[in-house]
Design an enzyme around this catalytic site. Structure first.
Site, PDB file in Angstrom:
ATOM      1  N   HIS A   1     -67.545 -46.209  52.627  1.00 14.86           N
ATOM      2  CA  HIS A   1     -68.632 -45.483  52.779  1.00 14.86           C
ATOM      3  C   HIS A   1     -69.101 -44.524  51.783  1.00 14.86           C
ATOM      4  O   HIS A   1     -69.881 -43.657  51.889  1.00 14.86           O
ATOM      5  CB  HIS A   1     -68.237 -44.584  54.117  1.00 14.86           C
ATOM      6  CG  HIS A   1     -68.196 -45.378  55.552  1.00 14.86           C
ATOM      7  ND1 HIS A   1     -69.722 -45.674  56.132  1.00 14.86           N
ATOM      8  CD2 HIS A   1     -67.591 -46.011  56.043  1.00 14.86           C
ATOM      9  CE1 HIS A   1     -69.350 -46.249  57.259  1.00 14.86           C
ATOM     10  NE2 HIS A   1     -68.215 -46.643  57.020  1.00 14.86           N
TER      11      HIS A   1
ATOM     12  N   LYS B   1     -78.022 -32.486  58.262  1.00 22.07           N
ATOM     13  CA  LYS B   1     -77.005 -33.373  57.849  1.00 22.07           C
ATOM     14  C   LYS B   1     -75.830 -32.499  57.543  1.00 22.07           C
ATOM     15  O   LYS B   1     -76.135 -31.195  57.419  1.00 22.07           O
ATOM     16  CB  LYS B   1     -77.498 -34.176  56.708  1.00 22.07           C
ATOM     17  CG  LYS B   1     -78.125 -33.404  55.665  1.00 22.07           C
ATOM     18  CD  LYS B   1     -78.507 -34.309  54.342  1.00 22.07           C
ATOM     19  CE  LYS B   1     -79.941 -34.971  54.701  1.00 22.07           C
ATOM     20  NZ  LYS B   1     -79.734 -36.302  54.955  1.00 22.07           N
ATOM     21  N   ARG B   2     -74.681 -33.002  57.333  1.00 21.84           N
ATOM     22  CA  ARG B   2     -73.514 -32.290  56.731  1.00 21.84           C
ATOM     23  C   ARG B   2     -73.898 -31.427  55.524  1.00 21.84           C
ATOM     24  O   ARG B   2     -74.717 -31.754  54.588  1.00 21.84           O
ATOM     25  CB  ARG B   2     -72.178 -33.147  56.510  1.00 21.84           C
ATOM     26  CG  ARG B   2     -71.608 -33.255  58.064  1.00 21.84           C
ATOM     27  CD  ARG B   2     -71.026 -32.254  58.601  1.00 21.84           C
ATOM     28  NE  ARG B   2     -69.885 -31.679  58.142  1.00 21.84           N
ATOM     29  CZ  ARG B   2     -68.660 -31.666  58.440  1.00 21.84           C
ATOM     30  NH1 ARG B   2     -68.329 -32.163  59.626  1.00 21.84           N
ATOM     31  NH2 ARG B   2     -67.600 -31.099  57.712  1.00 21.84           N
TER      32      ARG B   2
ATOM     33  N   LYS C   1     -75.621 -33.746  48.790  1.00 16.07           N
ATOM     34  CA  LYS C   1     -76.704 -33.892  49.634  1.00 16.07           C
ATOM     35  C   LYS C   1     -78.179 -32.821  49.103  1.00 16.07           C
ATOM     36  O   LYS C   1     -79.315 -32.790  49.495  1.00 16.07           O
ATOM     37  CB  LYS C   1     -76.395 -33.710  51.102  1.00 16.07           C
ATOM     38  CG  LYS C   1     -75.645 -34.786  51.579  1.00 16.07           C
ATOM     39  CD  LYS C   1     -75.417 -34.401  53.066  1.00 16.07           C
ATOM     40  CE  LYS C   1     -74.354 -35.445  53.765  1.00 16.07           C
ATOM     41  NZ  LYS C   1     -75.045 -36.700  54.191  1.00 16.07           N
TER      42      LYS C   1
ATOM     43  N   THR D   1     -77.973 -42.407  57.611  1.00 17.76           N
ATOM     44  CA  THR D   1     -78.552 -42.824  58.709  1.00 17.76           C
ATOM     45  C   THR D   1     -79.618 -41.792  59.240  1.00 17.76           C
ATOM     46  O   THR D   1     -80.469 -42.439  60.144  1.00 17.76           O
ATOM     47  CB  THR D   1     -77.559 -43.176  59.788  1.00 17.76           C
ATOM     48  OG1 THR D   1     -76.588 -41.959  60.160  1.00 17.76           O
ATOM     49  CG2 THR D   1     -76.832 -44.415  59.568  1.00 17.76           C
TER      50      THR D   1
ATOM     51  N   LYS E   1     -83.354 -42.551  61.541  1.00 18.75           N
ATOM     52  CA  LYS E   1     -83.628 -41.782  62.620  1.00 18.75           C
ATOM     53  C   LYS E   1     -85.172 -41.274  62.753  1.00 18.75           C
ATOM     54  O   LYS E   1     -86.063 -41.221  63.482  1.00 18.75           O
ATOM     55  CB  LYS E   1     -82.708 -40.922  63.153  1.00 18.75           C
ATOM     56  CG  LYS E   1     -81.267 -41.308  63.320  1.00 18.75           C
ATOM     57  CD  LYS E   1     -80.315 -40.242  63.661  1.00 18.75           C
ATOM     58  CE  LYS E   1     -78.870 -40.494  63.323  1.00 18.75           C
ATOM     59  NZ  LYS E   1     -77.797 -39.506  63.136  1.00 18.75           N
TER      60      LYS E   1
HETATM   61  C1  LIG Z   1     -77.178 -39.277  62.015  1.00 19.45           C
HETATM   62  C2  LIG Z   1     -76.468 -38.027  62.257  1.00 19.45           C
HETATM   63  C3  LIG Z   1     -75.667 -37.602  60.920  1.00 19.45           C
HETATM   64  C4  LIG Z   1     -75.962 -38.389  59.711  1.00 19.45           C
HETATM   65  O1  LIG Z   1     -77.077 -37.815  58.975  1.00 19.45           O
HETATM   66  P1  LIG Z   1     -77.416 -38.043  57.732  1.00 19.45           P
HETATM   67  O2  LIG Z   1     -78.517 -37.595  56.996  1.00 19.45           O
HETATM   68  O3  LIG Z   1     -77.141 -39.587  57.283  1.00 19.45           O
HETATM   69  O4  LIG Z   1     -76.075 -37.464  56.545  1.00 19.45           O
HETATM   70  C5  LIG Z   1     -74.943 -36.496  60.915  1.00 19.45           C
HETATM   71  N1  LIG Z   1     -74.650 -35.687  62.059  1.00 19.45           N
HETATM   72  C6  LIG Z   1     -75.224 -35.984  63.277  1.00 19.45           C
HETATM   73  C7  LIG Z   1     -75.025 -35.302  64.511  1.00 19.45           C
HETATM   74  C8  LIG Z   1     -76.060 -36.990  63.482  1.00 19.45           C
HETATM   75  O5  LIG Z   1     -76.791 -37.602  64.417  1.00 19.45           O
END
Ligand SMILES: *Cc1c(COP(=O)(O)O)cnc(C)c1O
Length: 820
Positions: free
Chosen positions: A362, A553-554, A559, A663, A667
Site C-alpha cells: 500500500h 484525507k489524513r 499529501k 480512494t 469518491k
Molecule cells: C476514503 C476515505 C479516506 C481515504 O482518502 P484518501 O483521499 O484516498 O487518502 C480516508 N478517510 C475516510 C474517512 C475515507 O472515507
C-alpha cells in the site's frame, strides 16, 4: 433448524411496526412512551438486522453444503462507517421503516444520527477493506473478513484553540446491535516462551512452549450483499484473559496482580494504533498482529473447514489476502501449524504455504515499510523467528544460484535487514511467500516493480501485478448521494448500482441542458444539506453559493495540505496588498478534514496553522466573505458521506510518486466534483478516463521529481524567485496568524525553506496557475456541470466491484456462488 424453517420477517409496514415494538418492549425492556431515542435506535437496528438474519443463516448453510473456494481478507483495519443505512439499503426496507416509524411519531433521520460509526481504521487502507467486503458480498463471492475488534477505534478529534486534541472513541458505550459475540468459539493464542526439539520416530520435531496465552473471542458482523440474498461474515477478534492466565498469578495470592494481568490480556484489542503510513515498532502492535492472524488461521482451519478436511487441498478452499504487511505473520504461523502440529516436512509445508497467501502493498514511502526487530520478534514469537530464518536461508540460496557473486543483491533482498538494527522486513517476507504481490494503482504497481521491490520483480517477474483500488457505489453514491442517485436512476434505470460501467449511458445527457440544470440542482441541494449539518455539528457557517473546494484525507506531509493552505494565504495576501481585488475572487469555501497521528508533530502543527489561517481570514472584512476556510473536526466516514456529494472541487495534490492510489479521489469524481490533481496514484487513471479537459492537472511528474531530488533540490531557490510564494511564507513567518508570535509556526516555515521533502515549493507556481484555470472554468456554470456529469459518467471503472473482478481473475481464482 433446516433451511426452509428459517423464518423471514414480513416486509410490510404493519409487520415492521409489530416487530419494532416487540424489540422495544422485549429487547430493550421499555414501553414506547418511556423509551429514549437510544432505546428506539437499538430496537430499530435489531428489527432491521432481523431481516438479514435469515439470509445470513442461509448463506452459512449453503457454504457448508457447497464448499467452494473462499476469500479470507485479513486486515488489521476495517473502517466500516455506519451500519443502519447500509442494512436498510440491502434489505430495501427504507420506505417501510420510514412510514412505520412515522406512525409512531418517530423520525428515521434522527435515529440514524445516533449511530456511532465503528472507526476501526485510520483512513484509506481500512476503508478499502470495508469497500472490498461489500463488493464481494454483492458479487456472491464466499468471503470471510478477519480483523480486530478494537474497543477504542480511531480517536475522536477535537480542536482546542485550533490545536488537535484526541479523545477516546468509545463507540461501544451505548450498545452495539450489529455484532454477535461467540465466546464459545474462542481460540487460545500463545506468546513468548521457547522452543524444544526432540526426535520422534527418527524425525526431528520442534514444539513451541509459549510463556503466556490469551483468549481470542470472535465477534461476527453481517456483510450484506446488495439485494442478492447473501450475507457474508466479518469476524473481528477481541482479546481476553484465559483461565490459566488468571490462575497462575492468582495462585500466587496476589488478587490485584491477577486483575492487572487480565487487563494486560485485554490490552491487545484495546485500541487501534492511530499511525497511518508511519508504523512504530511497538511490542503491543506486534501482539495485535499475531493475535488476529493466528486466531484467523486457527478459526478457518478448525471451525470453517469440515472436521475431516485434508489440508493438502487448503489452497483449493481458501486464499488469504494480506492487506498490507500487518497480517504477514500469518505466513510463518501457517508453516508452524503444518510443521509442528501436523508433522509435515518443510518442503511440503512451504509449497502449500506459497499457494495460500497473496500480498497487497500500500505504500511507496520507505518509512512506511514495516520491520520488526529480531530481538522483539524472537522474544514474542521464538518459533516464528526460527521459521523466518529458515525461509530466508533457502530463499537467499536461490538468489545466489540465480545471481552468483552478487552479495550486495543478496543483502538487499534478504528478509533480515542488518542495519540500523537486525530486523525482519515484513514486505520481503510477504513477497517471497506470496502467490502474487499487487500494487493499488497502475503507477504505484509500476514503481513497486521498478523501484521499491525491483530486485524481487526481476527475480519473480510473474509475481507482480496491479489491481487499481475502487470504492463501493452502494455507500459512496447510492447512500451518500440519494439525490444524484435518483437523477441517475431516472435517466438510465437502477442497474448502475451493481454495474457501475453503466454510468457511461449518462454521457449523452452531459449534452442536455435540462439534465445539466437538474444536476446543478442536486449539487445545490447537497450543499444546503452540508451547510445545515456543519451549522449543527460544528457551529461552522458556510455560504451555500460559494464554490466548495474540499481536501479531506489524513494529515500527512506527502499529501501536502500545506500546499493547499499556501494557495489560500497567497490569495489573502494578494487582497491585503491590493494586488487582487476582493470582488475578483471566485467565492470559495475551502473545506479541510484531517486527523493527524498524535505523535506526528509536523502534522499537528499544520492543523494548528490551518485553523489559525481560518480564524484570521474568516474574520477579515477585506475578503468580503469571498474566501473562507471550514475545518470541521473529526473527519470520518459519516462526514465523508455528507461532504463529498456537496463538493465542486476535489483536491488530490500529493507529490507525484508518493500516494499509492487514493480512494477519496474516486469518491469525488463519482459524485461529480472536478479534480485538481497531480500525476499521482489513481489520479493518473481518473484523468485518462474523464479526459484532460475535465481534470485540472498540475505539477512535477514522478520522473521529474526523482530528477530534481537527485540533482539536489533547493527550496530556497523557489522561495527567492517567486514573489507570491515569498510573501505567503513571510506572512506566516511574521506571526500574522499567531497573534504576532513568530515562533508558533516557525517549524513549518523552516521545514519548507530548508528541507521540504515533498517539494511543496517546487509545485507552488504550477498549483496556483492550475487554480486560475479552475476559476475560469467555474465561471461558466453550465460548462462546469457538463464536465461534472462527464466525470460521473466516466468513473464507473472505480467501483470496488471492478477491483474485486480483477483480484478474482488474476489472483484469487474463486467463483461466484449465488445463494439459492
Ligand atoms: C476514503 C476515505 C479516506 C481515504 O482518502 P484518501 O483521499 O484516498 O487518502 C480516508 N478517510 C475516510 C474517512 C475515507 O472515507
Amino acid at each position: 433448524m433446516a433451511d426452509d424453517q428459517i423464518a423471514t420477517p414480513e416486509h410490510t409496514v404493519d409487520g415492521f411496526v409489530q416487530d419494532f415494538l416487540r424489540e422495544l418492549t422485549f429487547g430493550q425492556g421499555v414501553t414506547l412512551e418511556r423509551s429514549s431515542s437510544n432505546d428506539q435506535y437499538l430496537a430499530l437496528a435489531r428489527t432491521v438486522r432481523g431481516h438479514l438474519m435469515s439470509r445470513w443463516l442461509r448463506t452459512l448453510q449453503h457454504q457448508r453444503e457447497v464448499q467452494a473456494k473462499s476469500v479470507a481478507y485479513l486486515s488489521a483495519e476495517f473502517l466500516l462507517g455506519r451500519q443502519l443505512n447500509n442494512a436498510l439499503l440491502a434489505t430495501d426496507l427504507e420506505e417501510v421503516v420510514e412510514e412505520g416509524l412515522g406512525r409512531l411519531g418517530i423520525e428515521l433521520t434522527s435515529l440514524r444520527s445516533l449511530e456511532k460509526e465503528p472507526g476501526l481504521g485510520n483512513g484509506g487502507l481500512g476503508r478499502l477493506a470495508a469497500c472490498f467486503i461489500d463488493s464481494l458480498a454483492t458479487m456472491n463471492i464466499p468471503t470471510i473478513g478477519y480483523g480486530i475488534r478494537y474497543e477504542y477505534g480511531i480517536f475522536r478529534q477535537t480542536f482546542v484553540d485550533g490545536w488537535q486534541v484526541e479523545k477516546p472513541d468509545s463507540w461501544l458505550e451505548l450498545g452495539s446491535p450489529w455484532e454477535f459475540p461467540h465466546p464459545e468459539h474462542a481460540v487460545t493464542i500463545g506468546f513468548g516462551g521457547h522452543t524444544e526439539t526432540a526426535t520422534v520416530d527418527g524425525r526431528l520435531t520442534t514444539t513451541w512452549v509459549p510463556a503466556w496465552q490469551v483468549r481470542a473471542v470472535p465477534y461476527n458482523y453481517m456483510v450484506p450483499g446488495y439485494r442478492n440474498g447473501r450475507v457474508n461474515t466479518l469476524r473481528l477478534w477481541s482479546a481476553s484473559a484465559t483461565e490459566s492466565f488468571d490462575l497462575q498469578i492468582f495462585n500466587s495470592g496476589d488478587y490485584t496482580a491477577s486483575v492487572r494481568a487480565q487487563t494486560a490480556a485485554e490490552n491487545i484489542s484495546k485500541v487501534l494504533y492511530p499511525e497511518d503510513s508511519t508504523p512504530q515498532g511497538k511490542e503491543l502492535r506486534l501482539q495485535q498482529q499475531y493475535f488476529f492472524a493466528a486466531a484467523s488461521l486457527k478459526d478457518f482451519i478448525d471451525t470453517v473447514l469440515p472436521a475431516d478436511f485434508d489440508l493438502h487441498g487448503l489452497d483449493e478452499r481458501i486464499i488469504f489476502q494480506l492487506n498490507d504487511t500487518h497480517p504477514v505473520i500469518a505466513i510463518p504461523e501457517l508453516m508452524r501449524i503444518l510443521l509442528d502440529e501436523k508433522g509435515w516436512d518443510w518442503d511440503e509445508a512451504w509449497a502449500l504455504t506459497q499457494k495460500c497467501f497473496a500480498y497487497t502493498c500500500h505504500t511507496l514511502l520507505p518509512e512506511a515499510l514495516e520491520v520488526w526487530s529480531v530481538e522483539l520478534l524472537g522474544r514474542l514469537l521464538p518459533r516464528h523467528l526460527e521459521i523466518i530464518y529458515r525461509i530466508n536461508e533457502e530463499f537467499l540460496d536461490e538468489v545466489r544460484l540465480a545471481f552468483p557473486d552478487d552479495e550486495l543483491r543478496v543483502r538487499r533482498m534478504s528478509i533480515i535487514a542488518e542495519h540500523p538494527e537486525r530486523a525482519v522486513r515484513m514486505a520481503h517476507l510477504a513477497t517471497v511467500a506470496g502467490q502474487k504481490v499487487n500494487g493499488v494503482a497502475e503507477l504505484h504497481s509500476q514503481l513497486l516493480r521498478d523501484k521499491v521491490l525491483s530486485d524481487f520483480s526481476e527475480f519473480y517477474p510473474d509475481k507482480f501485478t496491479n489491481v487499481t483500488n475502487g470504492v463501493t457505489p452502494r455507500r459512496f453514491v447510492r447512500l451518500a448521494n440519494p439525490r444524484l442517485s435518483g437523477l441517475i436512476t431516472e435517466a438510465i434505470g437502477d442497474g448502475w448500482v451493481t454495474d457501475l460501467d453503466r454510468l457511461r449511458e449518462l454521457e449523452p445527457l452531459a449534452e442536455d441542458p435540462e439534465f445539466r440544470r437538474r444536476f446543478r440542482e442536486v449539487k445545490a441541494a447537497n450543499k444546503t444539506r452540508l451547510v445545515d449539518l456543519l451549522k449543527v455539528r460544528d457551529g461552522i457557517e458556510i455560504a451555500p453559493e460559494a464554490m466548495l473546494d474540499v481536501m479531506v484525507k489524513r494529515l500527512h506531509e506527502y499529501k501536502r495540505q500545506t500546499l493547499k493552505l499556501l494557495h489560500v494565504v497567497a490569495l489573502y495576501d494578494g487582497v491585503r496588498r491590493g494586488e487582487i481585488r476582493a470582488e475578483d475572487l471566485t467565492p470559495r469555501t475551502v473545506a479541510f478534514g484531517a486527523k493527524a497521528a498524535p505523535g506526528y508533530k509536523m502534522a499537528k502543527q499544520t492543523i494548528g496553522l490551518i485553523n489559525a489561517v481560518g480564524r484570521t481570514i474568516n474574520a477579515d472584512p477585506a475578503l468580503q466573505g469571498r474566501l473562507r476556510i471550514a475545518f470541521p473536526a473529526n473527519y470520518n466516514v459519516t462526514l465523508a458521506e455528507r461532504l463529498i456529494p456537496a463538493a465542486d472541487l476535489s483536491e488530490q495534490i500529493s507529490l507525484a510518486g508518493k500516494e499509492a492510489s487514493g480512494t477519496g479521489n474516486m469518491k469525488f469524481a463519482l459524485n461529480g466534483a472536478l479534480t485538481i490533481g497531480t500525476d499521482d496514484g489513481a489520479n493518473v487513471e481518473i484523468r485518462q478516463l474523464v479526459g484532460d479537459d475535465h481534470f485540472f492537472l498540475f505539477g512535477l511528474t514522478e520522473p521529474e521529481v526523482s530528477d530534481l531530488v537527485e540533482h539536489g533540490y533547493r527550496p530556497t531557490a523557489f522561495y527567492e524567485s517567486n514573489a507570491q510564494l515569498r510573501h505567503a511564507l513571510d506572512l506566516i513567518a511574521s506571526g500574522a496568524f499567531s497573534g504576532g508570535d513568530r515562533r508558533t509556526f516557525e517549524p513549518i516555515v523552516s521545514n519548507l525553506l530548508y528541507e521540504d521533502r515533498f517539494l511543496v515549493l517546487a509545485d507552488f507556481a504550477a498549483y496556483l496557475e492550475a487554480q486560475t484555470r479552475v476559476e475560469a472554468a467555474y465561471a461558466d456554470a453550465d460548462a462546469w456541470s457538463r464536465s461534472a456529469v462527464l466525470n460521473v459518467a466516466r468513473s464507473g471503472f472505480f467501483s470496488s466491484d471492478r477491483s474485486m473482478r480483477d483480484y478474482l481473475d488474476h489472483i484469487w481464482h474463486a467463483q461466484p456462488v449465488p445463494v439459492a
